[in-house]
Design a protein around this motif. Sequence first.
Motif, PDB file in Angstrom:
ATOM      1  N   GLU A 125      -3.338  31.473 -22.616  1.00  0.00           N
ATOM      2  CA  GLU A 125      -2.483  30.643 -23.464  1.00  0.00           C
ATOM      3  C   GLU A 125      -1.038  30.911 -23.098  1.00  0.00           C
ATOM      4  N   HIS A 126      -0.375  29.869 -22.591  1.00  0.00           N
ATOM      5  CA  HIS A 126       1.018  30.015 -22.206  1.00  0.00           C
ATOM      6  C   HIS A 126       1.931  29.685 -23.381  1.00  0.00           C
ATOM      7  N   GLY A 127       3.003  30.450 -23.484  1.00  0.00           N
ATOM      8  CA  GLY A 127       4.039  30.126 -24.458  1.00  0.00           C
ATOM      9  C   GLY A 127       4.296  31.228 -25.454  1.00  0.00           C
ATOM     10  N   TYR A 128       5.569  31.389 -25.806  1.00  0.00           N
ATOM     11  CA  TYR A 128       5.961  32.352 -26.833  1.00  0.00           C
ATOM     12  C   TYR A 128       7.094  31.783 -27.674  1.00  0.00           C
ATOM     13  N   SER A 129       7.108  30.460 -27.789  1.00  0.00           N
ATOM     14  CA  SER A 129       8.160  29.814 -28.574  1.00  0.00           C
ATOM     15  C   SER A 129       7.905  29.994 -30.068  1.00  0.00           C
ATOM     16  N   ILE A 130       8.961  30.016 -30.814  1.00  0.00           N
ATOM     17  CA  ILE A 130       8.884  30.223 -32.262  1.00  0.00           C
ATOM     18  C   ILE A 130       8.046  29.138 -32.922  1.00  0.00           C
ATOM     19  N   ARG A 131       8.143  27.921 -32.423  1.00  0.00           N
ATOM     20  CA  ARG A 131       7.434  26.798 -33.046  1.00  0.00           C
ATOM     21  C   ARG A 131       6.046  26.555 -32.432  1.00  0.00           C
ATOM     22  N   LYS A 132       5.535  27.535 -31.686  1.00  0.00           N
ATOM     23  CA  LYS A 132       4.152  27.489 -31.176  1.00  0.00           C
ATOM     24  C   LYS A 132       3.915  26.305 -30.237  1.00  0.00           C
ATOM     25  N   THR A 133       4.909  25.980 -29.432  1.00  0.00           N
ATOM     26  CA  THR A 133       4.715  24.948 -28.416  1.00  0.00           C
ATOM     27  C   THR A 133       3.994  25.602 -27.244  1.00  0.00           C
ATOM     28  N   HIS A 134       2.689  25.675 -27.350  1.00  0.00           N
ATOM     29  CA  HIS A 134       1.864  26.412 -26.389  1.00  0.00           C
ATOM     30  C   HIS A 134       0.997  25.471 -25.567  1.00  0.00           C
ATOM     31  N   ALA A 174      -1.775  22.821 -26.691  1.00  0.00           N
ATOM     32  CA  ALA A 174      -2.443  23.613 -27.719  1.00  0.00           C
ATOM     33  C   ALA A 174      -1.952  23.229 -29.112  1.00  0.00           C
ATOM     34  N   HIS A 175      -2.899  23.120 -30.040  1.00  0.00           N
ATOM     35  CA  HIS A 175      -2.635  22.876 -31.478  1.00  0.00           C
ATOM     36  C   HIS A 175      -1.308  22.151 -31.738  1.00  0.00           C
ATOM     37  N   PRO A 176      -1.158  20.892 -31.309  1.00  0.00           N
ATOM     38  CA  PRO A 176       0.135  20.198 -31.419  1.00  0.00           C
ATOM     39  C   PRO A 176       0.714  20.165 -32.831  1.00  0.00           C
ATOM     40  N   LEU A 177      -0.150  20.034 -33.833  1.00  0.00           N
ATOM     41  CA  LEU A 177       0.327  19.884 -35.202  1.00  0.00           C
ATOM     42  C   LEU A 177       0.832  21.197 -35.793  1.00  0.00           C
ATOM     43  N   ASP A 180       4.552  21.902 -35.907  1.00  0.00           N
ATOM     44  CA  ASP A 180       5.166  20.783 -35.175  1.00  0.00           C
ATOM     45  C   ASP A 180       5.598  21.202 -33.777  1.00  0.00           C
ATOM     46  N   GLY A 181       4.749  22.017 -33.137  1.00  0.00           N
ATOM     47  CA  GLY A 181       5.043  22.441 -31.773  1.00  0.00           C
ATOM     48  C   GLY A 181       5.249  21.259 -30.849  1.00  0.00           C
ATOM     49  N   TYR A 182       4.443  20.234 -31.048  1.00  0.00           N
ATOM     50  CA  TYR A 182       4.654  18.944 -30.399  1.00  0.00           C
ATOM     51  C   TYR A 182       4.716  17.903 -31.501  1.00  0.00           C
ATOM     52  N   LEU A 183       5.692  17.023 -31.425  1.00  0.00           N
ATOM     53  CA  LEU A 183       5.786  15.929 -32.383  1.00  0.00           C
ATOM     54  C   LEU A 183       5.019  14.727 -31.833  1.00  0.00           C
ATOM     55  N   PRO A 184       4.451  13.897 -32.715  1.00  0.00           N
ATOM     56  CA  PRO A 184       3.802  12.680 -32.213  1.00  0.00           C
ATOM     57  C   PRO A 184       4.719  11.859 -31.307  1.00  0.00           C
ATOM     58  N   GLU A 185       6.000  11.822 -31.633  1.00  0.00           N
ATOM     59  CA  GLU A 185       6.947  11.077 -30.811  1.00  0.00           C
ATOM     60  C   GLU A 185       7.016  11.631 -29.389  1.00  0.00           C
ATOM     61  N   ASP A 186       6.857  12.966 -29.243  1.00  0.00           N
ATOM     62  CA  ASP A 186       6.847  13.570 -27.905  1.00  0.00           C
ATOM     63  C   ASP A 186       5.737  12.991 -27.036  1.00  0.00           C
ATOM     64  N   LEU A 187       4.605  12.714 -27.683  1.00  0.00           N
ATOM     65  CA  LEU A 187       3.427  12.260 -26.940  1.00  0.00           C
ATOM     66  C   LEU A 187       3.563  10.831 -26.439  1.00  0.00           C
ATOM     67  N   GLY A 192       1.776  14.965 -17.404  1.00  0.00           N
ATOM     68  CA  GLY A 192       1.552  16.173 -16.621  1.00  0.00           C
ATOM     69  C   GLY A 192       0.549  17.116 -17.234  1.00  0.00           C
ATOM     70  N   TYR A 193      -0.171  16.673 -18.264  1.00  0.00           N
ATOM     71  CA  TYR A 193      -1.231  17.473 -18.875  1.00  0.00           C
ATOM     72  C   TYR A 193      -2.525  16.668 -18.826  1.00  0.00           C
ATOM     73  N   ASN A 194      -3.646  17.338 -19.064  1.00  0.00           N
ATOM     74  CA  ASN A 194      -4.953  16.680 -18.986  1.00  0.00           C
ATOM     75  C   ASN A 194      -5.606  16.469 -20.340  1.00  0.00           C
ATOM     76  N   LEU A 195      -5.458  17.460 -21.215  1.00  0.00           N
ATOM     77  CA  LEU A 195      -6.185  17.461 -22.480  1.00  0.00           C
ATOM     78  C   LEU A 195      -5.235  17.714 -23.642  1.00  0.00           C
ATOM     79  N   ILE A 196      -5.696  17.326 -24.827  1.00  0.00           N
ATOM     80  CA  ILE A 196      -5.010  17.688 -26.070  1.00  0.00           C
ATOM     81  C   ILE A 196      -6.012  18.436 -26.934  1.00  0.00           C
ATOM     82  N   GLU A 197      -5.591  19.591 -27.427  1.00  0.00           N
ATOM     83  CA  GLU A 197      -6.460  20.356 -28.322  1.00  0.00           C
ATOM     84  C   GLU A 197      -6.428  19.681 -29.701  1.00  0.00           C
ATOM     85  N   VAL A 198      -7.174  18.602 -29.784  1.00  0.00           N
ATOM     86  CA  VAL A 198      -7.185  17.789 -31.006  1.00  0.00           C
ATOM     87  C   VAL A 198      -7.791  18.572 -32.163  1.00  0.00           C
TER      88      VAL A 198
END
Length: 407
Positions: A125-134, A174-177, A180-187, A192-198
């Motif tokens: 699992e890559h990432g160490y951002s505060i908002r869990k953008t992993h 990883a776990h976009p919601l 709010d590590g990833y916002l729906p608007e970001d998507l 450059g990615y293959n899957l979303i951990e829905v």
Amino acid sequence: MKLLRTLFHLLGIIILAPLLVFGLLNLIFLWFYISAPVYKFSEPSPFSGPQFVNPYSGMNPDHWRKYNFQVQSKAWWGITDGRLNSNALIDSMYSLLEYDYVATSDYQKINRHRENEAVFIPTYEHGYSIRKTHQVCIGAEKVMWRDYPYKQTISHKQHILDLLRPDNRIIALAHPLLLDGYLPEDLRYLSGYNLIEVLNNMRISTAHWDTALSNGHLAYILANDDAHDVSNSNEVGRRFTMINAAGTDRELILSSLEKGNAYGFDFFRVDDEPWPDKIVRSRSIPHLTSATLDSNRFTVSFSKPFSKLSFIGQHGRVLASANDYHEASYSITTADTYVRTEVIFYDSSAIYLNPVTRSQNGDPASGRLAEIDHRATLVFRATAAGISILLIITVIFIKRLRKKNVR
């Protein structure tokens, strides 16, 4: 007195050492931010074309494999969450639930457990951002340490995906919601990615998935426990990915994941369920028996009757639904850009199928909207460097001024 001075020195070291490390890390992070490129994004467009891509076209109903790609073990001397899990314990608990394989996704570390076996899939699992953008990096060759730990713009998120791409076979958001590590608007724009951990133990991110699909980004589903304590029945065997493959060799599994010949399973959670009861329930889960496309008519069937089935399309809109049967069909209209299927069974468990998508030539396609804006990047870097230098000069000036006033 000498002992007392020694103790004070040790106390000072104990206090100052973490501060020095924190300061050094922040200098590194500052460099990351200053050197980050700025992207410009074209406007997205939905899937289009006269043909369809059905990820289940080569499916064999007898070849379903049960997988999990998110569970943490004890790593980094137990600093990270997962310190209660050993590799042996993870294997033991998941084997009780008849998983074919569990890829341990330690933070910033490829777990080499079982690396000499054909089933082994290097994952972290890559990432160490505060908002869990992993990101879940599957088929990883090496660990990438760069990240943006504080605020992340969409340019930062795209840059991380671009940097991860060369060294990873499959990248999952990883776990976009979560936070709010990833916002729906970001998507709407990221690629450059293959899957979303829905499906993740902590969150279900269907809104993110539908946003990506509605804007022409072909992203297939990943479902994981993301368990941090595998002895807790609430965390294990809850959400998993069913992969259609003739065997469990790494190449077969990764190829099926890439093609979307898989689905996410949400196994209904009974709080604090005794392990023997959970094991018995897990042995009788329903599975997909067919998903066929005849001209524009998409038909799915399951090994058990469902309570409710929904065909879902552009912007997450329900196109059609069915109740109390084991099979359902939908005729794809000219307005439909993709169709995915959600199925709820009588025990409240659910299956989330990957989408059938429109295509120009019958091949899967996912556009890239991101391009580095070299002029904006140059302006940003020059401005950031200038501000940083100004701050350093200001700090030095203030220190010298204080020394002068003390004299």
